[in-house]
Design a protein around this motif. Sequence first.
Motif, mmCIF file in Angstrom:
data_model
loop_
_atom_site.group_PDB
_atom_site.id
_atom_site.type_symbol
_atom_site.label_atom_id
_atom_site.label_comp_id
_atom_site.label_asym_id
_atom_site.label_seq_id
_atom_site.Cartn_x
_atom_site.Cartn_y
_atom_site.Cartn_z
ATOM 1 N N PRO A 1 0.749 -1.249 0.000
ATOM 2 C CA PRO A 1 0.000 0.000 0.000
ATOM 3 C C PRO A 1 0.787 1.312 0.000
ATOM 4 C CG PRO A 1 -1.067 -1.561 1.400
ATOM 5 C CD PRO A 1 0.186 -2.198 0.942
ATOM 6 N N ALA A 2 0.596 2.195 0.957
ATOM 7 C CA ALA A 2 0.971 3.596 0.802
ATOM 8 C C ALA A 2 2.459 3.842 0.772
ATOM 9 C CB ALA A 2 0.346 4.404 1.930
ATOM 10 N N THR A 3 3.300 2.937 1.352
ATOM 11 C CA THR A 3 4.717 3.230 1.472
ATOM 12 C C THR A 3 5.537 2.745 0.287
ATOM 13 O OG1 THR A 3 5.027 1.197 2.739
ATOM 14 C CG2 THR A 3 4.624 3.205 3.981
ATOM 15 N N GLY B 1 2.714 6.955 -7.900
ATOM 16 C CA GLY B 1 1.696 6.409 -7.015
ATOM 17 C C GLY B 1 1.023 5.196 -7.614
ATOM 18 N N VAL B 2 0.431 4.394 -6.774
ATOM 19 C CA VAL B 2 -0.277 3.182 -7.186
ATOM 20 C C VAL B 2 -1.675 3.210 -6.577
ATOM 21 C CG1 VAL B 2 -0.333 0.659 -7.068
ATOM 22 C CG2 VAL B 2 1.846 1.856 -7.365
ATOM 23 N N ALA C 1 -6.731 11.413 -1.876
ATOM 24 C CA ALA C 1 -7.562 10.894 -0.790
ATOM 25 C C ALA C 1 -8.358 9.657 -1.176
ATOM 26 C CB ALA C 1 -8.519 11.992 -0.320
ATOM 27 N N ASP C 2 -8.868 9.626 -2.404
ATOM 28 C CA ASP C 2 -9.820 8.579 -2.776
ATOM 29 C C ASP C 2 -9.378 7.693 -3.938
ATOM 30 O OD1 ASP C 2 -11.576 9.597 -0.823
ATOM 31 O OD2 ASP C 2 -12.318 11.106 -2.235
ATOM 32 N N GLY C 3 -8.217 7.958 -4.516
ATOM 33 C CA GLY C 3 -7.746 7.116 -5.601
ATOM 34 C C GLY C 3 -8.336 7.438 -6.960
ATOM 35 N N VAL D 1 -4.960 -3.420 -9.202
ATOM 36 C CA VAL D 1 -3.770 -2.619 -8.947
ATOM 37 C C VAL D 1 -3.426 -1.847 -10.210
ATOM 38 C CG1 VAL D 1 -1.342 -2.651 -8.263
ATOM 39 C CG2 VAL D 1 -2.936 -4.332 -7.310
ATOM 40 N N LEU D 2 -3.274 -0.541 -10.070
ATOM 41 C CA LEU D 2 -3.006 0.312 -11.229
ATOM 42 C C LEU D 2 -1.898 1.303 -10.886
ATOM 43 C CD1 LEU D 2 -3.846 1.163 -14.106
ATOM 44 C CD2 LEU D 2 -5.401 2.805 -13.044
#
Length: 468
Positions: free
Chosen positions: A22-24, A58-59, A134-136, A409-410
């Motif tokens: 995820p975020a890291t 970012g992913v 925030a929301d992708g 996953v994008l």
Amino acid sequence: MGRHADRRGRRRPAIDLPSILPATLVALSLTVAACAPPADDAAPTPDRPPVVVDASLGVVRVAPDAPLLVRIVLDEGDPESLSAVLEAAFRAAVEDFGAVQQDFRVDLGTATATDCSEEDGARVGAELAGTAEADGLIAVLGPQCTETLLGLQGPAGAAGLVVVAPRTTLPTLTEGADGLIGQDRADGTWRTVPSALTEARAGAAHAATDLGATRAVVVEDGTIVGAGLAAAFRDRFEELGGTVVVDRMVDPSVIAGASAEEGSEARVAAEEALDALLDEAAAATADVAFLPLESDVLRVLLPAWMERSALDDIPRLTTTRALGADLRAPELLAAESSLGLRIAAPVLEVPDAVSAVTGMSAAQTLERVVATSGIDDPRGWWAYAYDAATLLLRAIEDGSLVDVDGSLVLSRAELRGTVARTRFEGLTGPLRCTPTGDCAAPRIVIHAHEDPSAVDLGGLPIVATIDG
């Protein structure tokens, strides 16, 4: 025909991404071809290279029960009032495409309205950037106004968003006639309508091939756009064996001075400068003229031009720049001196082609756009919008994968790369995207102005269609 007529329609095989994805994520680069099961139908094809999970922009991870977020931005203040038509076409394309990777639906939300200004575009761009974080949010369809796009694309691009615009033809958004990146190019922005440079090149092809011209006069106004259009015409005309015998710029002071008080110093100077230009053009024995000018310049130039017997029979070509943002220039077109003018423009009378992505025909799509928008006779910009949405959806599917937990996953960076190499047959013709933002089929029509009662492009007959 069914959806995805040119695709295998299979879901990409799952790969076992690390649980810490995820975020890291930083600098992660996994080639799917190396991780996927060795099934024959998963093998990459020449036009569909392996997907790479690149975290540099970012992913986005979308849970199995969550939608893919895409937003529409439209200009309520645009001169052509295209918002309802474009929105109907965007939504029709999403409906026709169906689920991404068979399971993930696209949520377009409520269209965001702007006032057709760069400032409002920047405001909306900042809001979309926040939604991306925030929301992708993945991408944006629209807007139609160039000014809005110029404001929006900076903050949207910085947030990793992809923007696909269906309307603006400004050359500097992609690349110039010299092949260099345009001054207004922003990473992440693509368009499905041809650059105005394509209009200029089509004008040259029409002059050389259809009119048999070999000697051309080119008059531009010294702006970046005007100079670019002149260069594009010149290069193509010379490629086809022609020669530009006069290549001149109309000084802006000439136009301003032409409206000055009779006998004033400014008026006299303007008239002398215009006379000198026209004397040179008349002496050149040219057989075509290319005038990539705005309507206020043409309104001054054309009457003086037609007063010269050596010039009045020369075919005069221009581009949609002469008609302005809404392709209407009633004051120019009503003038007797504009009769005979030929105008290179994008195709707005869409043939009944079939989208290779959705399998839907132009006639079927138009019927739904009319029913949804409530506009009985929409201009063909709806087809460019439909192609914009299908282009984006095709790239999202080709650039995404499904993890072992069922989530999509994008990679934002990989999505951009996928858009840049996407190719398919659309309603407007063969779309072939470039890394610099152009995707449009290079199809241009030549309109002939023959009726002084015609006030816009839609009232002018087509005398030639130029491909390439």
